[in-house]
Motif scaffolding. Sequence first.
Motif, PDB file in Angstrom:
ATOM      1  N   ARG A  35      -3.561  11.929  -8.578  1.00  0.00           N
ATOM      2  CA  ARG A  35      -4.357  11.207  -7.289  1.00  0.00           C
ATOM      3  C   ARG A  35      -3.416  11.554  -6.136  1.00  0.00           C
ATOM      4  O   ARG A  35      -3.856  11.777  -4.992  1.00  0.00           O
ATOM      5  CB  ARG A  35      -3.852   9.926  -7.659  1.00  0.00           C
ATOM      6  N   PHE A  36      -2.178  11.764  -5.843  1.00  0.00           N
ATOM      7  CA  PHE A  36      -1.257  11.922  -4.655  1.00  0.00           C
ATOM      8  C   PHE A  36      -0.834  13.252  -4.603  1.00  0.00           C
ATOM      9  O   PHE A  36      -0.464  13.641  -3.434  1.00  0.00           O
ATOM     10  CB  PHE A  36      -0.157  11.099  -4.830  1.00  0.00           C
ATOM     11  N   GLY A  37      -0.871  14.282  -5.624  1.00  0.00           N
ATOM     12  CA  GLY A  37      -0.490  15.700  -5.493  1.00  0.00           C
ATOM     13  C   GLY A  37       1.062  15.775  -5.286  1.00  0.00           C
ATOM     14  O   GLY A  37       1.413  16.846  -4.534  1.00  0.00           O
ATOM     15  N   ASP A  49       0.890  -1.387   0.108  1.00  0.00           N
ATOM     16  CA  ASP A  49      -0.011   0.056  -0.002  1.00  0.00           C
ATOM     17  C   ASP A  49       0.663   1.325   0.060  1.00  0.00           C
ATOM     18  O   ASP A  49       0.726   2.158   0.773  1.00  0.00           O
ATOM     19  CB  ASP A  49      -1.010  -0.076   1.154  1.00  0.00           C
ATOM     20  N   TYR A  50       1.530   1.228  -1.093  1.00  0.00           N
ATOM     21  CA  TYR A  50       2.736   2.358  -1.076  1.00  0.00           C
ATOM     22  C   TYR A  50       2.691   3.136  -2.449  1.00  0.00           C
ATOM     23  O   TYR A  50       2.142   2.303  -3.567  1.00  0.00           O
ATOM     24  CB  TYR A  50       3.985   2.074  -0.612  1.00  0.00           C
ATOM     25  N   ILE A  51       3.017   4.195  -2.706  1.00  0.00           N
ATOM     26  CA  ILE A  51       2.938   4.837  -4.174  1.00  0.00           C
ATOM     27  C   ILE A  51       3.861   4.083  -4.899  1.00  0.00           C
ATOM     28  O   ILE A  51       3.949   4.127  -6.339  1.00  0.00           O
ATOM     29  CB  ILE A  51       3.467   6.366  -3.948  1.00  0.00           C
ATOM     30  N   ASN A  52       5.195   3.687  -4.435  1.00  0.00           N
ATOM     31  CA  ASN A  52       6.232   3.030  -5.296  1.00  0.00           C
ATOM     32  C   ASN A  52       5.389   1.750  -6.078  1.00  0.00           C
ATOM     33  O   ASN A  52       6.402   1.306  -7.060  1.00  0.00           O
ATOM     34  CB  ASN A  52       7.420   2.343  -4.469  1.00  0.00           C
ATOM     35  N   LEU A 101      14.244   5.407  11.044  1.00  0.00           N
ATOM     36  CA  LEU A 101      14.091   4.633   9.901  1.00  0.00           C
ATOM     37  C   LEU A 101      12.648   4.487   9.525  1.00  0.00           C
ATOM     38  O   LEU A 101      11.673   3.907  10.239  1.00  0.00           O
ATOM     39  CB  LEU A 101      14.474   3.211  10.149  1.00  0.00           C
ATOM     40  N   VAL A 102      12.225   4.946   8.168  1.00  0.00           N
ATOM     41  CA  VAL A 102      10.836   5.072   7.833  1.00  0.00           C
ATOM     42  C   VAL A 102      11.113   4.663   6.291  1.00  0.00           C
ATOM     43  O   VAL A 102      11.930   4.647   5.694  1.00  0.00           O
ATOM     44  CB  VAL A 102      10.279   6.406   7.754  1.00  0.00           C
ATOM     45  N   ILE A 103       9.605   3.865   5.846  1.00  0.00           N
ATOM     46  CA  ILE A 103       9.553   3.351   4.686  1.00  0.00           C
ATOM     47  C   ILE A 103       8.416   3.820   3.735  1.00  0.00           C
ATOM     48  O   ILE A 103       7.336   4.419   4.470  1.00  0.00           O
ATOM     49  CB  ILE A 103       9.607   1.693   4.537  1.00  0.00           C
ATOM     50  N   GLY A 104       8.306   3.593   2.793  1.00  0.00           N
ATOM     51  CA  GLY A 104       7.175   3.651   1.647  1.00  0.00           C
ATOM     52  C   GLY A 104       6.699   5.085   1.704  1.00  0.00           C
ATOM     53  O   GLY A 104       7.583   6.122   1.565  1.00  0.00           O
ATOM     54  N   ASP A 105       5.347   5.438   1.652  1.00  0.00           N
ATOM     55  CA  ASP A 105       4.756   6.715   1.674  1.00  0.00           C
ATOM     56  C   ASP A 105       5.160   7.589   2.888  1.00  0.00           C
ATOM     57  O   ASP A 105       5.257   8.938   2.712  1.00  0.00           O
ATOM     58  CB  ASP A 105       3.297   6.738   1.484  1.00  0.00           C
ATOM     59  N   SER A 106       5.311   6.899   4.049  1.00  0.00           N
ATOM     60  CA  SER A 106       5.838   7.832   5.206  1.00  0.00           C
ATOM     61  C   SER A 106       7.298   8.394   4.989  1.00  0.00           C
ATOM     62  O   SER A 106       7.702   9.311   5.494  1.00  0.00           O
ATOM     63  CB  SER A 106       5.843   7.057   6.571  1.00  0.00           C
ATOM     64  N   ALA A 107       8.183   7.662   4.041  1.00  0.00           N
ATOM     65  CA  ALA A 107       9.345   8.284   3.888  1.00  0.00           C
ATOM     66  C   ALA A 107       9.237   9.254   2.878  1.00  0.00           C
ATOM     67  O   ALA A 107       9.959  10.273   3.054  1.00  0.00           O
ATOM     68  CB  ALA A 107      10.269   7.052   3.328  1.00  0.00           C
ATOM     69  N   VAL A 163      10.329  -5.599  -5.862  1.00  0.00           N
ATOM     70  CA  VAL A 163      10.281  -4.308  -5.549  1.00  0.00           C
ATOM     71  C   VAL A 163      11.829  -3.977  -5.223  1.00  0.00           C
ATOM     72  O   VAL A 163      12.194  -4.322  -4.086  1.00  0.00           O
ATOM     73  CB  VAL A 163       9.582  -3.887  -4.316  1.00  0.00           C
ATOM     74  N   ALA A 164      12.365  -3.338  -5.901  1.00  0.00           N
ATOM     75  CA  ALA A 164      13.833  -3.130  -5.864  1.00  0.00           C
ATOM     76  C   ALA A 164      14.371  -1.839  -6.202  1.00  0.00           C
ATOM     77  O   ALA A 164      13.593  -1.043  -7.042  1.00  0.00           O
ATOM     78  CB  ALA A 164      14.607  -4.302  -6.461  1.00  0.00           C
TER      79      ALA A 164
END
Length: 244
Positions: free
Chosen positions: A204-206, A7-10, A134-140, A67-68
């Motif tokens: 979608r995400f701005g 559930d991330y933009i990536n 250390l944060v990942i995904g959209d939080s990063a 996912v790399a």
Amino acid sequence: MKIGKFDYINNYLPYYYIEKKKLAEIVTATPKEMIKLLESRKIDYAPIPSFYYLKHKDRFKRYRFCVASNGRVYSVIVVSKDGKIGKKVGITSETTTSVNLLKIILAEKGIKCKLVPTNSFKANDILKSCDSALVIGDSALEARKRFKVVMDLGEEWKDLTGYPMVFGISASIDNAEICDELLIKSLRWGLKNFDEVVKSAVERFGIDEEFLRTYFKALKHEMDEKCEKGLKAFEEFCRDYKLL
């Protein structure tokens, strides 16, 4: 078919065509949640954290989608207020692969600090009690706007090994080759129609279009020889440091 999606933009680009044409049911979840969904057979196929896959190889069939990143990944980062790592690094509750990757990188660089597990996934919450986070995904991606990036773990891994870092690998319990073929087809469609995907993502995400273009191009979603070597190197480091 039920196909899992982080559930991330990536993951927006590789899944875009499938979701646009409604070719399969897509189930979104965090990496940790995805493992439970796959093992309980509530979904047929999904990317799962590479560390978990390496730890439980015998349970899964593995596929090409991944996912790399081949260098800077932008969304697996350590941030702080002052640009220094400090003595306490708070760890997002969303990750297993990234925390073990961070342990390897810190050990290889000779940096000594305490890793503190937290129940949060947002940098501003973690930094209330820790020097860095250390944060990942959209939080990063959000943290990049507010704090200073101390480490990009994809970039650090490439500097250390010369290989891409595989953060997630597609897997299933039962045979799901058809799901992988569909996702690879969707990925290649997205790369061929890159401008359309980016425009849709901006709406979608701005998020800034220039950044999204850079971000999407930094990601790799199809295992190749270099990714295989990167995954193997990660496994070997994990075993050397007794993480596996």
